[in-house]
Design a protein around this motif. Structure first.
Motif, mmCIF file in Angstrom:
data_model
loop_
_atom_site.group_PDB
_atom_site.id
_atom_site.type_symbol
_atom_site.label_atom_id
_atom_site.label_comp_id
_atom_site.label_asym_id
_atom_site.label_seq_id
_atom_site.Cartn_x
_atom_site.Cartn_y
_atom_site.Cartn_z
ATOM 1 N N MET A 100 19.843 19.453 -2.000
ATOM 2 C CA MET A 100 19.335 18.222 -1.389
ATOM 3 C C MET A 100 19.161 18.394 0.108
ATOM 4 N N ASP A 101 18.114 17.781 0.637
ATOM 5 C CA ASP A 101 17.894 17.849 2.082
ATOM 6 C C ASP A 101 18.196 16.487 2.698
ATOM 7 N N ASP A 102 17.874 16.341 3.990
ATOM 8 C CA ASP A 102 18.261 15.116 4.690
ATOM 9 C C ASP A 102 17.482 13.891 4.219
ATOM 10 N N ARG A 103 16.487 14.091 3.383
ATOM 11 C CA ARG A 103 15.774 12.923 2.873
ATOM 12 C C ARG A 103 16.375 12.431 1.549
ATOM 13 N N THR A 104 17.587 12.885 1.265
ATOM 14 C CA THR A 104 18.262 12.436 0.054
ATOM 15 C C THR A 104 19.397 11.513 0.447
ATOM 16 N N CYS A 105 19.460 10.357 -0.197
ATOM 17 C CA CYS A 105 20.535 9.407 0.081
ATOM 18 C C CYS A 105 21.652 9.653 -0.927
ATOM 19 N N SER A 112 20.857 27.240 -12.475
ATOM 20 C CA SER A 112 19.471 26.799 -12.357
ATOM 21 C C SER A 112 19.342 26.126 -11.004
ATOM 22 N N LEU A 113 18.618 26.806 -10.151
ATOM 23 C CA LEU A 113 18.494 26.398 -8.758
ATOM 24 C C LEU A 113 17.270 25.492 -8.644
ATOM 25 N N VAL A 114 17.514 24.220 -8.449
ATOM 26 C CA VAL A 114 16.401 23.265 -8.403
ATOM 27 C C VAL A 114 16.585 22.317 -7.226
ATOM 28 N N GLY A 115 15.676 21.412 -7.065
ATOM 29 C CA GLY A 115 15.758 20.446 -5.982
ATOM 30 C C GLY A 115 14.895 20.877 -4.810
ATOM 31 N N LYS A 116 15.375 20.600 -3.584
ATOM 32 C CA LYS A 116 14.558 20.809 -2.390
ATOM 33 C C LYS A 116 14.677 22.232 -1.858
ATOM 34 N N VAL A 117 14.703 23.194 -2.741
ATOM 35 C CA VAL A 117 14.823 24.574 -2.325
ATOM 36 C C VAL A 117 13.488 25.266 -2.597
ATOM 37 N N ARG A 118 13.160 26.296 -1.781
ATOM 38 C CA ARG A 118 11.845 26.924 -1.912
ATOM 39 C C ARG A 118 11.655 27.612 -3.261
ATOM 40 N N ASN A 119 12.569 28.570 -3.546
ATOM 41 C CA ASN A 119 12.405 29.356 -4.769
ATOM 42 C C ASN A 119 13.181 28.736 -5.914
ATOM 43 N N THR A 120 12.620 27.728 -6.523
ATOM 44 C CA THR A 120 13.324 27.158 -7.660
ATOM 45 C C THR A 120 13.256 28.138 -8.819
ATOM 46 N N GLY A 140 17.312 31.633 -2.749
ATOM 47 C CA GLY A 140 16.468 30.444 -2.850
ATOM 48 C C GLY A 140 15.451 30.313 -1.733
ATOM 49 N N GLY A 141 15.583 31.132 -0.690
ATOM 50 C CA GLY A 141 14.595 31.101 0.384
ATOM 51 C C GLY A 141 14.732 29.904 1.311
ATOM 52 N N GLY A 142 15.845 29.186 1.238
ATOM 53 C CA GLY A 142 16.060 28.062 2.152
ATOM 54 C C GLY A 142 15.458 26.763 1.635
ATOM 55 N N ILE A 143 15.531 25.757 2.495
ATOM 56 C CA ILE A 143 15.096 24.424 2.092
ATOM 57 C C ILE A 143 13.590 24.291 2.296
ATOM 58 N N GLN A 144 12.960 23.541 1.424
ATOM 59 C CA GLN A 144 11.524 23.312 1.534
ATOM 60 C C GLN A 144 11.190 22.677 2.881
ATOM 61 N N ASP A 145 10.086 23.065 3.455
ATOM 62 C CA ASP A 145 9.597 22.555 4.744
ATOM 63 C C ASP A 145 10.615 22.753 5.867
ATOM 64 N N ASP A 146 11.560 23.677 5.674
ATOM 65 C CA ASP A 146 12.581 23.965 6.676
ATOM 66 C C ASP A 146 13.354 22.746 7.138
ATOM 67 N N ARG A 147 13.545 21.832 6.263
ATOM 68 C CA ARG A 147 14.343 20.658 6.613
ATOM 69 C C ARG A 147 15.822 21.038 6.582
ATOM 70 N N PRO A 148 16.674 20.212 7.213
ATOM 71 C CA PRO A 148 18.099 20.557 7.187
ATOM 72 C C PRO A 148 18.719 20.374 5.796
ATOM 73 N N PHE A 149 19.655 21.254 5.481
ATOM 74 C CA PHE A 149 20.380 21.169 4.218
ATOM 75 C C PHE A 149 21.398 20.032 4.303
ATOM 76 N N LYS A 150 21.514 19.279 3.233
ATOM 77 C CA LYS A 150 22.498 18.196 3.254
ATOM 78 C C LYS A 150 23.631 18.441 2.262
ATOM 79 N N ALA A 151 23.295 18.708 1.024
ATOM 80 C CA ALA A 151 24.348 18.900 0.021
ATOM 81 C C ALA A 151 23.771 19.644 -1.166
#
Lengths: 246, 627
Positions: B455-460, B377-385, B404-415
């Motif tokens: 998760m993208d770079d806005r995730t701590c 189940s592909l969820v989180g900050k990805v385009r095609n959940t 998944g079509g990459g990260i939402q808003d083309d932000r960098p992938f973190k984890a």
């Protein structure tokens, strides 16, 4: 009869025995808290962990619940066991900082500090009382309620229960509330000052006991430790002890 | 919906299958509407709108409107698929229905605005199979979902359902079934990855007058819903797997342990069981083969730990859901002290496939030690959940970027976090790692049941560890001291670090403690409870250290460590942040730079999210600068 090897000693154990039974039969000391003779083994406190198996497949199990198996190799004092057991004691002490039994145990394992924020819970949730009530007194008046952080032991719905005959069996077996430490809290919360009457510290410091004075007054516990006493312990490395935190 | 007659022999079954498929093919057009997971985006209302529209135009004889199982593309739900053209419409609203009936059902025209448009190329995809999200997947299990109505056993017959069971019962000995499953290399999909064939064999060989088989549908990982979707969409495949398993191990009674929080899944499996009884596929003397099997549904009360097999057994027996020491394993001493086999939903859903198409066919997919496909189940900050089914051995990059079509808003992938609360986080440098049981465990995480949180770079990462630890401390059954107290203390330390009270000694203490929790706990929950901390510490230690020594949270998540301010040069004075602020803490006029009043700001972050020109930024809190 399954043959097990505990700390290098072979034993033909009785079928159905646990590793704890076998170890005690050999005279090997394994500390326990939730275990009590006459009650079914439960394996909740994790204090009696031992290492079983060999090489990369070795793992820690609670000896009070693990049945003896043919050819099983057991180590009750390996570095891994002691390190983990110390952390278990530290966690216990964090929850019930005032418990005499736990303070003594910590002192025995030469722990110098407790690194968590101390709480003063009245209950370590070892479940002895629940099993006592159910198995020996056939009362089944108390049980576990909730889970995780809201786990408690009580009567159903926290209401006085008609099933409770007020026999006091639960209080009798409680390892925490029966021996509440009378001494002041040490800053590090590992005091080992043995303020109450149980002479556990005489096991540690050969010629002194706490009978000598009021709680903590005798001051013996904080002096040097007898060198010969080191042989009494299963701790792997000799550590300088400043029990009492002064 | 076909009222099924009791099937007494294989010939009866063949007849029912032909009838069902003839009945289905009698319609000129079939409209399938995702109504299980898509009910979250109001699929039910859509179904009713279609039914009303078809009735209004008097098209009931020509057009079949039916609900279908989960298509998996949750980001674009609800989905509507037309057969025979297989045109796929996304994000359909009830107001679109008259137009769809008019244009597509009657005139065979495609409505452009409802089909998928590839955001990268702008290309339009009329068919589901053209959409990149589907194109890159290998959907062995999920593919059936859209082809059947989960509430109708006839539609399962029409796609040759229960054929695996017939084959097993009539042409195979239980040992042959086990051998076939062994050959397939199927491993348990519930998390531990134990080979299913061997598990069955242990239970088959165990001595006991009666045996049990249990389907574990107590899926509780945050962000994971594969089992739920399979149960809701294709309950008969799970049931078929369960009956085949029962035949293989010699069980005469089975349970489906399902969480009560999945009402549609509970309803569908109950309906499927009732229909299977009615059709003679459950009960005494199934299809005249002499094999008898009964199934009960047991609903779980929402405790995460009841997914652990010994706790699950305790729960079915009516006791407190609490694990016990293994050995003895459930295969020798399980439910009511009888030999018991427990399989996960997805594992069982694979069984009919293996039986019909053969174990060696199945073993072609996947890697050397992990065969077949896995649903994530592909969820989180990805385009095609959504739900993604890929062959074992696919890489994270394929799943997250290609499907998944990459990260939402083309932000960098973190984890990416896999394996549910007791899994771990995998950083960007391992994106090309092929996924199977062994490789994930080397990375310090687990396959688990298949959750994948991007998760993208806005995730701590400290905050992520804190979240999972908070889940675990509440879901630990509390029996083991190490798990109960250990997760609580780990959470306390993580909370301290996030709130700016971190101390240098915290990291080694956490490591020691996490190892202790892993080593000394009783069940799978405790033994993996250290993973969120250990894996984030392994890959994101610098972030922890920043929190502790510099009191800085680079992702801007830990509110006590940050404060928001407007960069005057970047601010265009659009008033968006001012409107978003619930505290009226932002002052400024149109087309003039805004200012945030630190006294009134509650750091909710709404201005940060609202700003279109990246003018709101988070900086280290001034309170901490002075400290």
């Amino acid at each position: 009869m399954p043959r097990v090897t505990i700390d290098g000693l072979d034993l033909d154990a009785e079928r159905g025995d646990t590793l704890l039974d076998a170890a005690r039969h050999l005279g090997i000391e394994v500390p326990t808290l939730c275990h009590m003779e006459g009650l079914t083994p439960w394996g909740g406190c994790r204090l009696c962990i031992v290492e079983v198996g060999a090489g990369t497949r070795s793992r820690l199990v609670t000896s009070c619940t693990y049945p003896v198996e043919e050819g099983l190799k057991v180590r009750t004092n390996s570095k891994w066991v002691i390190k983990t057991r110390r952390m278990v004691i530290e966690l216990m002490l964090g929850a019930c900082s005032g418990s005499k039994e736990l303070q003594d145990l910590a002192a025995k394992y030469r722990m110098e500090e407790m690194r968590f924020k101390p709480r003063h819970d009245d209950c370590i949730l070892c479940g002895r009382c629940v099993r006592m009530c159910d198995e020996q007194m056939t009362g089944s008046a108390i049980g576990f309620l909730g889970r995780g952080q809201s786990l408690t032991i009580n009567t159903p719905f926290d209401k006085p229960s008609a099933a409770c005959r007020r026999c006091g069996g639960c209080m009798y077996v409680c390892p925490i509330c029966t021996l509440r430490c009378q001494g002041p809290d040490a800053p590090t919360e590992v005091c080992g000052r043995c303020g109450s009457m149980a002479p556990t510290c005489s096991d540690v410091f050969e010629d002194y006991t706490c009978y000598m004075g009021a709680a903590g007054d005798c001051g013996t516990c904080v002096r040097e430790e007898k060198k010969t006493a080191a042989s009494l312990f299963c701790a792997p490395e000799p550590a300088k002890v400043t029990v009492g935190g002064k | 919906m076909a009222k099924s007659k009791k099937l007494r022999s294989v010939a009866d079954y063949d007849r029912a299958r032909k009838e069902a498929s003839a009945q289905r093919n009698a319609y000129e057009a079939r409209i399938s509407i995702g109504c299980t997971s898509c009910s979250a985006s109001d699929g039910r209302a859509l179904l009713e709108a279609f039914q009303a529209e078809v009735a209004r135009r008097g098209l009931q004889e020509k057009v079949l409107v039916r609900l279908s199982g989960c298509h998996g593309f949750c980001a674009k739900g609800p989905l509507v698929v037309f057969v025979p053209h297989r045109i796929c419409y996304l994000k359909v609203k009830p107001s679109d229905v008259p137009e769809i009936i008019e244009e597509t059902a009657l005139k065979n025209n495609v409505i452009d605005r409802l089909v998928y448009r590839d955001p990268k190329t702008g290309q339009k995809c009329q068919l589901e199979s053209q959409i990149p999200f589907y194109k890159r997947q290998l959907r062995l299990i999920m593919d059936y979902n859209k082809r059947l109505d989960p509430r109708d056993i006839g539609s399962y017959f029409a796609i040759d359902g229960y054929e695996g069971l017939i084959k097993a019962l009539t042409r195979m000995e239980p040992e042959d079934v086990i051998l076939e499953v062994k050959n397939s290399g199927l491993r348990g999909r519930g998390g531990a990855g134990f080979p299913t064939g061997f598990k069955w064999e242990f239970c088959r060989k165990a001595k006991g007058s009666s045996k049990f088989i249990i389907c574990n549908a107590d899926e509780g990982d945050p962000g994971a819903y594969m089992d739920r979707s399979v149960m809701e969409s294709n309950p008969h495949s799970v049931l078929e797997g369960l009956i085949i398993g029962a035949y293989a191990i010699g069980a005469d009674e089975g349970y489906v342990y399902i969480r009560n929080e999945y009402p549609i899944a509970v309803e569908h499996i109950k309906l499927a069981i009732a229909q299977a009884y009615e059709a003679g596929l459950l009960g005494k003397d199934i299809l005249g083969t002499g094999f008898s099997f009964d199934v009960h549904v047991e609903r779980g009360a929402g405790a995460f730990v009841c997914g652990e097999e010994t706790a699950l057994i305790a729960s079915i027996e009516g006791r407190r859901g609490e694990p016990r020491q293994r050995p003895p394993f459930p295969a020798t001493k399980g439910l009511y002290n009888k030999p018991t086999n427990i399989n996960n939903v997805e594992t069982l859903a694979n069984i009919p496939l293996i039986l019909t198409r053969g174990g060696s066919w199945y073993s072609h997919f996947g890697t050397r030690n992990s065969k077949g496909t896995k649903i994530f189940s592909l969820v989180g900050k990805v385009r095609n959940t959504g739900l993604v089914e890929v062959a074992m051995g696919s890489t994270f990059r394929e799943i997250i970027y290609d499907i998944g079509g990459g990260i939402q808003d083309d932000r960098p992938f973190k984890a990416v976090q896999t394996g549910g609360p007791s899994g771990g986080c995998v950083p960007a440098e391992h994106l090309d790692q092929a996924i199977d049981y062994e490789s994930l465990s080397k990375l310090g995480t687990i396959m688990g049941s298949g959750g994948m949180i991007v998760m993208d770079d806005r995730t701590c990462m400290v905050d992520v560890a804190r979240y999972f630890m908070s889940f675990l401390r509440n879901e630990s059954c509390g029996k083991c001291l190490t798990c109960r107290e250990g997760t609580q203390r780990l959470w306390e330390i993580l909370d301290d670090i996030c709130e700016g009270r971190g101390k240098p000694g915290h990291l080694p203490l956490m490591e020691d403690l996490a190892h202790c929790v892993k080593d000394a706990s009783l069940c799978g929950l405790g033994q993996t409870a250290g993973n969120p901390v250990l894996s984030t510490l392994r890959y994101f230690r610098d972030e922890y250290e920043e929190h502790i020594s510099e009191k800085r949270c680079r992702a801007g998540v830990c509110k006590p460590l940050i404060e928001y301010r407007v960069v005057a040069e970047k601010c265009v004075g659009c008033l968006l942040c001012k409107k978003a602020c619930p505290q009226d803490a932002i002052t400024g006029e149109l087309k003039q730079a805004h200012v945030i009043d630190g006294e009134r700001c509650i750091k909710c972050g709404l201005c940060y999210a609202a700003c279109k020109s990246d003018a709101v930024e988070h900086v280290k809190s001034r309170d901490l600068c002075h400290a």
